[in-house]
Design an enzyme around this catalytic site. Structure first.
Site, PDB file in Angstrom:
ATOM      1  N   TYR A   1     -54.395  45.513 -46.979  1.00 25.51           N
ATOM      2  CA  TYR A   1     -55.212  45.287 -47.752  1.00 25.51           C
ATOM      3  C   TYR A   1     -54.836  45.070 -49.739  1.00 25.51           C
ATOM      4  O   TYR A   1     -55.285  44.805 -50.556  1.00 25.51           O
ATOM      5  CB  TYR A   1     -56.902  45.684 -48.107  1.00 25.51           C
ATOM      6  CG  TYR A   1     -57.562  44.561 -46.934  1.00 25.51           C
ATOM      7  CD1 TYR A   1     -57.234  44.642 -45.503  1.00 25.51           C
ATOM      8  CD2 TYR A   1     -58.730  44.679 -47.671  1.00 25.51           C
ATOM      9  CE1 TYR A   1     -57.906  44.317 -44.986  1.00 25.51           C
ATOM     10  CE2 TYR A   1     -59.464  43.414 -46.556  1.00 25.51           C
ATOM     11  CZ  TYR A   1     -59.563  44.054 -45.339  1.00 25.51           C
ATOM     12  OH  TYR A   1     -60.350  43.257 -44.767  1.00 25.51           O
TER      13      TYR A   1
ATOM     14  N   LYS B   1     -52.283  52.941 -34.761  1.00 25.93           N
ATOM     15  CA  LYS B   1     -50.964  52.122 -34.361  1.00 25.93           C
ATOM     16  C   LYS B   1     -49.794  52.826 -34.408  1.00 25.93           C
ATOM     17  O   LYS B   1     -49.236  51.864 -35.547  1.00 25.93           O
ATOM     18  CB  LYS B   1     -51.216  50.942 -34.497  1.00 25.93           C
ATOM     19  CG  LYS B   1     -50.584  49.660 -33.953  1.00 25.93           C
ATOM     20  CD  LYS B   1     -51.363  49.251 -32.468  1.00 25.93           C
ATOM     21  CE  LYS B   1     -50.780  48.750 -31.329  1.00 25.93           C
ATOM     22  NZ  LYS B   1     -50.996  48.670 -30.351  1.00 25.93           N
TER      23      LYS B   1
ATOM     24  N   ASP C   1     -56.354  49.394 -30.737  1.00 27.12           N
ATOM     25  CA  ASP C   1     -56.247  48.702 -29.532  1.00 27.12           C
ATOM     26  C   ASP C   1     -57.766  48.747 -28.063  1.00 27.12           C
ATOM     27  O   ASP C   1     -58.353  48.291 -27.587  1.00 27.12           O
ATOM     28  CB  ASP C   1     -55.921  48.156 -28.340  1.00 27.12           C
ATOM     29  CG  ASP C   1     -53.760  48.824 -28.463  1.00 27.12           C
ATOM     30  OD1 ASP C   1     -54.187  50.004 -29.015  1.00 27.12           O
ATOM     31  OD2 ASP C   1     -53.377  48.709 -28.011  1.00 27.12           O
TER      32      ASP C   1
ATOM     33  N   ASP D   1     -62.123  47.296 -40.951  1.00 24.71           N
ATOM     34  CA  ASP D   1     -63.210  46.204 -41.014  1.00 24.71           C
ATOM     35  C   ASP D   1     -62.846  45.009 -40.149  1.00 24.71           C
ATOM     36  O   ASP D   1     -64.171  45.689 -39.833  1.00 24.71           O
ATOM     37  CB  ASP D   1     -61.665  45.442 -42.172  1.00 24.71           C
ATOM     38  CG  ASP D   1     -62.333  43.887 -42.259  1.00 24.71           C
ATOM     39  OD1 ASP D   1     -63.662  43.344 -42.679  1.00 24.71           O
ATOM     40  OD2 ASP D   1     -62.012  43.113 -42.033  1.00 24.71           O
TER      41      ASP D   1
END
Ligand code: NAD
Length: 358
Positions: free
Chosen positions: A123, A190, A223, A247
């Protein structure tokens, strides 16, 4: 008297803002609203979707409440919402997701708080268009320093994650846990794939966690986190994560408690705070007096707590909970499929809440 900057936004923004102002005023707290428009119409009139006057007003009043603002997809001006967060250094996006009895969801007793980093990551707004000079330079630089090839026909977005940005957001999550008697902080990442951005975030999170031995700490890969939240959300408490995951997970968590119509948010920095719902401007419902104002009203409750009006916040929360539990005066998104009673309007929900404010 609290002087607050009020940004009605666009799409459904003005109608849910109106409903929110009415219920906030019904609590008996006095407000002076400094109304500042921003977004697409302002862009047409003033050449920028976020004129300086809006930022100046928030800097002066220190607190703002805003309706959603549309961001053109793919091209056009950059997100006003992202720009506001970056310009005012509102580094934390706090999104509590709590079950209300009577809400339309098969999950019960959800009580999650998403703490989303709000200024960095993908972002950051550092992007290069396909075929641009910037994209070309980066492709050449990467080739030179890594020997790796990025396809010439690529657009490029940069994902910066810093020690500074990670440390302050993770610290915020732990401080919030202490202040609100919460038991656990989970860092979401991640880091197995993005070792130097998400990996850094995780390393910093572990360092900060060590300073809070009274709060349990764990980490989860994004995930797996999504699956865990759908299968056993009760295992989680506070979730802290970089911007993009925050988000996405915010909307997932909103789904658990009955949808975006019930998911509030606060953008908080060291000096300023801007309160807004998680959802966007839902343009197809604009002007129909149809959407749920509760997410913005719940954001207003967060604002009341922030400005020290905790009793009023509790009063409004009780009134809202009672309207949800009764299930009569709720908008279409909260009506069960087999309910033949007409859905309530946006303004009708505000009336129902006001009638219950004791
Ligand atoms: P959205 O959140 O506006 O709407 C998605 C769907 O969710 C809607 O079609 C509607 O079915 C439902 N929904 C949303 N709010 C609701 C409410 N209050 N009551 C009942 N149902 C509701 O998402 P989108 O369509 O992806 O985005 C529309 C625009 O909003 C885009 O331009 C996007 O960039 C912008 N946006 C702004 C903000 C913000 O201002 N902070 C946040 C997210 C998206």
């Amino acid at each position: 008297m609290h002087k607050i900057t009020l940004i009605p936004g666009d799409g459904v923004g003005p109608e849910i803002t109106q409903a929110t102002i009415r219920v906030l005023e019904a609590t008996g707290v006095s407000f002076e609203w400094d109304t500042q428009n921003a977004g697409e119409d302002v862009f047409k009139q003033e050449g920028t979707p976020l004129p300086d006057r809006v930022l100046e007003s928030i800097k002066k009043n220190r607190v703002a409440i805003k309706g959603p603002i549309t961001t053109p997809v793919g091209s056009g001006f950059r997100s006003v919402n992202v720009l506001l967060r970056q310009s005012l250094d509102l580094f934390c996006c706090l999104r509590p997701c709590k079950s209300y009895e009577g809400a339309k969801t098969s999950y019960k007793n959800i009580d999650l708080v998403i703490v989303r980093e709000n200024t960095e990551d993908l972002y950051a707004g550092i992007e290069y268009k396909k075929d641009s000079e910037g994209a070309g330079s980066i492709i050449e630089l990467v080739k030179k320093i890594t020997g790796r090839t990025i396809r010439r026909d690529s657009g490029i977005s940069i994902k910066p994650i810093s020690v500074y940005g990670s440390e302050r957001i993770v610290r915020y999550a732990f401080e919030y846990a202490r202040k609100h008697n919460r038991r656990k902080v989970t860092a979401v990442h991640k880091a197995n794939i993005m070792k130097h951005s998400d990996g850094l975030f995780l390393e910093v999170a572990r360092g900060v966690a060590a300073k809070y031995p009274d709060i349990e700490f764990e980490d989860k890969i994004i995930d797996n986190m999504c699956m865990q939240l759908v299968q056993k959300p009760e295992l989680y408490d506070i979730l802290v994560m970089p911007n993009l995951y925050g988000d996405i997970v915010s909307d997932l968590a909103a789904g658990l408690i009955g949808g975006l119509g019930l998911a509030p948010g606060a953008n908080i920095g060291n000096e300023f705070a801007v309160f807004e719902a998680t959802h966007g401007s839902a343009p197809k419902y604009k002007g129909l007096n149809k959407v749920n104002p509760m997410a913005m009203i719940l954001s207003g409750i967060l604002m009341l707590k922030h400005i020290g009006e905790s009793a009023a916040a509790q009063k409004l929360d009780n009134a809202l909970a009672s309207v949800i539990k009764e299930g009569k005066s709720v908008t279409y998104d909260m009506k069960p499929a087999n309910d033949n009673q007409a859905a309530e309007t946006t303004s009708g929900v505000a009336d129902a809440i006001i009638s219950k404010i004791a």
